[in-house]
Design a protein around this motif. Structure first.
Motif, PDB file in Angstrom:
ATOM      1  N   MET A   1       0.840  -1.202   0.000  1.00  0.00           N
ATOM      2  CA  MET A   1       0.000   0.000   0.000  1.00  0.00           C
ATOM      3  C   MET A   1       0.875   1.251   0.000  1.00  0.00           C
ATOM      4  SD  MET A   1      -2.812  -1.090   2.840  1.00  0.00           S
ATOM      5  CE  MET A   1      -3.833  -2.522   2.643  1.00  0.00           C
ATOM      6  N   PRO A   2       1.729   1.430  -1.009  1.00  0.00           N
ATOM      7  CA  PRO A   2       2.693   2.537  -0.968  1.00  0.00           C
ATOM      8  C   PRO A   2       2.055   3.924  -0.994  1.00  0.00           C
ATOM      9  CG  PRO A   2       2.677   1.535  -3.140  1.00  0.00           C
ATOM     10  CD  PRO A   2       1.830   0.670  -2.251  1.00  0.00           C
ATOM     11  N   GLU A   3       0.859   4.028  -1.538  1.00  0.00           N
ATOM     12  CA  GLU A   3       0.220   5.341  -1.664  1.00  0.00           C
ATOM     13  C   GLU A   3      -0.544   5.757  -0.407  1.00  0.00           C
ATOM     14  OE1 GLU A   3      -2.797   2.320  -2.267  1.00  0.00           O
ATOM     15  OE2 GLU A   3      -0.776   2.504  -3.075  1.00  0.00           O
ATOM     16  N   ARG A   4      -0.682   4.857   0.545  1.00  0.00           N
ATOM     17  CA  ARG A   4      -1.435   5.165   1.766  1.00  0.00           C
ATOM     18  C   ARG A   4      -0.508   5.536   2.905  1.00  0.00           C
ATOM     19  NH1 ARG A   4      -6.281   0.709   1.957  1.00  0.00           N
ATOM     20  NH2 ARG A   4      -7.244   1.386   0.015  1.00  0.00           N
ATOM     21  N   GLU A   5      -1.005   6.403   3.788  1.00  0.00           N
ATOM     22  CA  GLU A   5      -0.198   6.772   4.952  1.00  0.00           C
ATOM     23  C   GLU A   5      -0.416   5.755   6.066  1.00  0.00           C
ATOM     24  OE1 GLU A   5      -1.124   8.407   8.052  1.00  0.00           O
ATOM     25  OE2 GLU A   5      -3.251   8.123   7.691  1.00  0.00           O
TER      26      GLU A   5
ATOM     27  N   ALA B   1      -6.433  -3.079  11.485  1.00  0.00           N
ATOM     28  CA  ALA B   1      -7.113  -3.445  12.736  1.00  0.00           C
ATOM     29  C   ALA B   1      -8.554  -3.847  12.466  1.00  0.00           C
ATOM     30  CB  ALA B   1      -7.048  -2.287  13.729  1.00  0.00           C
ATOM     31  N   GLY B   2      -9.250  -3.105  11.620  1.00  0.00           N
ATOM     32  CA  GLY B   2     -10.634  -3.419  11.279  1.00  0.00           C
ATOM     33  C   GLY B   2     -10.788  -4.736  10.544  1.00  0.00           C
ATOM     34  N   ALA B   3      -9.734  -5.130   9.835  1.00  0.00           N
ATOM     35  CA  ALA B   3      -9.767  -6.381   9.077  1.00  0.00           C
ATOM     36  C   ALA B   3      -9.297  -7.574   9.909  1.00  0.00           C
ATOM     37  CB  ALA B   3      -8.914  -6.249   7.822  1.00  0.00           C
ATOM     38  N   GLY B   4      -8.939  -7.328  11.169  1.00  0.00           N
ATOM     39  CA  GLY B   4      -8.559  -8.428  12.048  1.00  0.00           C
ATOM     40  C   GLY B   4      -7.075  -8.738  12.132  1.00  0.00           C
ATOM     41  N   TYR B   5      -6.251  -7.924  11.516  1.00  0.00           N
ATOM     42  CA  TYR B   5      -4.801  -8.126  11.628  1.00  0.00           C
ATOM     43  C   TYR B   5      -4.335  -7.713  13.019  1.00  0.00           C
ATOM     44  CZ  TYR B   5      -4.631  -8.953   6.633  1.00  0.00           C
ATOM     45  OH  TYR B   5      -4.832  -9.474   5.376  1.00  0.00           O
ATOM     46  N   GLU B   6      -3.237  -8.307  13.461  1.00  0.00           N
ATOM     47  CA  GLU B   6      -2.716  -8.027  14.797  1.00  0.00           C
ATOM     48  C   GLU B   6      -1.369  -7.322  14.796  1.00  0.00           C
ATOM     49  OE1 GLU B   6      -3.746 -11.686  17.436  1.00  0.00           O
ATOM     50  OE2 GLU B   6      -3.417 -12.392  15.377  1.00  0.00           O
ATOM     51  N   THR B   7      -0.678  -7.348  13.671  1.00  0.00           N
ATOM     52  CA  THR B   7       0.673  -6.797  13.601  1.00  0.00           C
ATOM     53  C   THR B   7       0.981  -6.347  12.184  1.00  0.00           C
ATOM     54  OG1 THR B   7       2.980  -7.262  14.202  1.00  0.00           O
ATOM     55  CG2 THR B   7       1.752  -9.052  13.180  1.00  0.00           C
ATOM     56  N   LEU B   8       1.976  -5.476  12.045  1.00  0.00           N
ATOM     57  CA  LEU B   8       2.400  -5.009  10.729  1.00  0.00           C
ATOM     58  C   LEU B   8       3.919  -5.055  10.618  1.00  0.00           C
ATOM     59  CD1 LEU B   8       0.159  -1.826  10.269  1.00  0.00           C
ATOM     60  CD2 LEU B   8      -0.154  -4.072   9.197  1.00  0.00           C
ATOM     61  N   GLU B   9       4.395  -5.407   9.422  1.00  0.00           N
ATOM     62  CA  GLU B   9       5.794  -5.228   9.059  1.00  0.00           C
ATOM     63  C   GLU B   9       5.810  -3.948   8.232  1.00  0.00           C
ATOM     64  OE1 GLU B   9       9.492  -7.346   6.652  1.00  0.00           O
ATOM     65  OE2 GLU B   9       7.564  -8.381   6.746  1.00  0.00           O
ATOM     66  N   LEU B  10       6.472  -2.921   8.751  1.00  0.00           N
ATOM     67  CA  LEU B  10       6.389  -1.601   8.138  1.00  0.00           C
ATOM     68  C   LEU B  10       7.474  -1.377   7.092  1.00  0.00           C
ATOM     69  CD1 LEU B  10       5.608   0.583  11.275  1.00  0.00           C
ATOM     70  CD2 LEU B  10       4.014  -0.459   9.638  1.00  0.00           C
ATOM     71  N   ALA B  11       7.037  -0.970   5.924  1.00  0.00           N
ATOM     72  CA  ALA B  11       7.950  -0.640   4.831  1.00  0.00           C
ATOM     73  C   ALA B  11       8.781   0.580   5.211  1.00  0.00           C
ATOM     74  CB  ALA B  11       7.160  -0.366   3.559  1.00  0.00           C
ATOM     75  N   ALA B  12      10.091   0.462   5.007  1.00  0.00           N
ATOM     76  CA  ALA B  12      10.995   1.540   5.421  1.00  0.00           C
ATOM     77  C   ALA B  12      11.983   1.921   4.318  1.00  0.00           C
ATOM     78  CB  ALA B  12      11.748   1.121   6.687  1.00  0.00           C
ATOM     79  N   TRP B  13      11.535   1.834   3.056  1.00  0.00           N
ATOM     80  CA  TRP B  13      12.387   2.270   1.954  1.00  0.00           C
ATOM     81  C   TRP B  13      12.578   3.781   2.039  1.00  0.00           C
ATOM     82  CZ3 TRP B  13       9.692  -2.145   1.540  1.00  0.00           C
ATOM     83  CH2 TRP B  13      10.234  -3.201   0.816  1.00  0.00           C
TER      84      TRP B  13
ATOM     85  N   THR C   1       8.697   0.461  -3.964  1.00  0.00           N
ATOM     86  CA  THR C   1       9.086   0.988  -2.664  1.00  0.00           C
ATOM     87  C   THR C   1       7.890   1.602  -1.952  1.00  0.00           C
ATOM     88  OG1 THR C   1       9.672   3.182  -3.501  1.00  0.00           O
ATOM     89  CG2 THR C   1      11.412   1.543  -3.460  1.00  0.00           C
ATOM     90  N   ALA C   2       7.985   1.616  -0.651  1.00  0.00           N
ATOM     91  CA  ALA C   2       6.997   2.286   0.184  1.00  0.00           C
ATOM     92  C   ALA C   2       7.747   2.824   1.399  1.00  0.00           C
ATOM     93  CB  ALA C   2       5.902   1.322   0.606  1.00  0.00           C
ATOM     94  N   SER C   3       7.324   3.954   1.881  1.00  0.00           N
ATOM     95  CA  SER C   3       8.020   4.618   2.987  1.00  0.00           C
ATOM     96  C   SER C   3       7.052   4.907   4.122  1.00  0.00           C
ATOM     97  CB  SER C   3       8.656   5.921   2.494  1.00  0.00           C
ATOM     98  OG  SER C   3       9.569   5.663   1.456  1.00  0.00           O
ATOM     99  N   HIS C   4       6.759   3.899   4.927  1.00  0.00           N
ATOM    100  CA  HIS C   4       5.860   4.094   6.061  1.00  0.00           C
ATOM    101  C   HIS C   4       6.621   4.413   7.342  1.00  0.00           C
ATOM    102  CE1 HIS C   4       3.222   1.721   3.258  1.00  0.00           C
ATOM    103  NE2 HIS C   4       2.670   2.916   3.350  1.00  0.00           N
ATOM    104  N   VAL C   5       7.934   4.237   7.317  1.00  0.00           N
ATOM    105  CA  VAL C   5       8.817   4.653   8.405  1.00  0.00           C
ATOM    106  C   VAL C   5       9.970   5.415   7.766  1.00  0.00           C
ATOM    107  CG1 VAL C   5      10.399   3.895  10.223  1.00  0.00           C
ATOM    108  CG2 VAL C   5       8.259   2.670   9.848  1.00  0.00           C
ATOM    109  N   ALA C   6      10.232   6.623   8.253  1.00  0.00           N
ATOM    110  CA  ALA C   6      11.329   7.434   7.725  1.00  0.00           C
ATOM    111  C   ALA C   6      12.618   7.081   8.463  1.00  0.00           C
ATOM    112  CB  ALA C   6      10.998   8.910   7.862  1.00  0.00           C
ATOM    113  N   ALA C   7      13.187   5.935   8.133  1.00  0.00           N
ATOM    114  CA  ALA C   7      14.387   5.462   8.825  1.00  0.00           C
ATOM    115  C   ALA C   7      15.567   6.396   8.612  1.00  0.00           C
ATOM    116  CB  ALA C   7      14.743   4.051   8.360  1.00  0.00           C
ATOM    117  N   ASP C   8      15.645   7.014   7.446  1.00  0.00           N
ATOM    118  CA  ASP C   8      16.784   7.881   7.129  1.00  0.00           C
ATOM    119  C   ASP C   8      16.735   9.228   7.848  1.00  0.00           C
ATOM    120  OD1 ASP C   8      14.551   8.505   5.595  1.00  0.00           O
ATOM    121  OD2 ASP C   8      15.697   8.946   3.785  1.00  0.00           O
ATOM    122  N   ARG C   9      15.633   9.543   8.462  1.00  0.00           N
ATOM    123  CA  ARG C   9      15.535  10.773   9.260  1.00  0.00           C
ATOM    124  C   ARG C   9      14.762  10.480  10.557  1.00  0.00           C
ATOM    125  NH1 ARG C   9      12.157  11.089   4.945  1.00  0.00           N
ATOM    126  NH2 ARG C   9      10.021  11.723   5.343  1.00  0.00           N
TER     127      ARG C   9
END
Length: 132
Positions: free
Chosen positions: A10-14, A23-35, A44-52
């Protein structure tokens, strides 16, 4: 075992929107994209700004997860650590290190990454380079 998914799909979503949906779909955890956010680069998707990464980024990430009752399973940065261009390879390595530092601040979660390969080298040569 907890059910989760990698947010790179879901690269286009925040992150807040993804966490709410998950959470609404019943998931319990996420692996967050950090490109790194490098323009319109594919896959690529950037859900965590690891570089800053800083305390505000940690609060933003953990807040989105906690507000939705989700855990963090890992950070994800699957790029080519054996890229044939040395400058590109060095940039990939620097970002892997930034992801490791961010993961430590987020509770010492794992970092998922990828060895990659130099297509101009044999498998044996790539393995030797990866070992180095």
């Amino acid at each position: 075992m907890k059910l989760g998914f990698l947010t790179a799909c879901m690269p286009e979503r925040e992150l807040g929107s993804i966490a709410s949906w998950a959470a609404g779909a019943g998931y319990e955890t996420l692996e967050l994209a950090a490109w790194p956010a490098l323009g319109d680069r594919p896959f690529t998707a950037s859900h965590v700004a690891a570089d800053r990464f800083d305390p505000a980024e940690a609060e933003r990430v953990m807040g989105a997860l906690e507000r939705n009752g989700l855990g963090l399973s890992a950070l994800a940065y699957y790029d080519n650590c054996l890229h044939p261009d040395r400058a590109e390879r060095d940039a990939v390595h620097a970002h892997v290190r930034a992801c490791i530092d961010a993961a430590a601040e987020l509770g010492s979660v794992p970092v998922g990454t990828f060895i990659g390969r130099d297509p101009g080298r044999s498998v044996a040569e790539n393995l030797k380079e990866a070992e180095r």
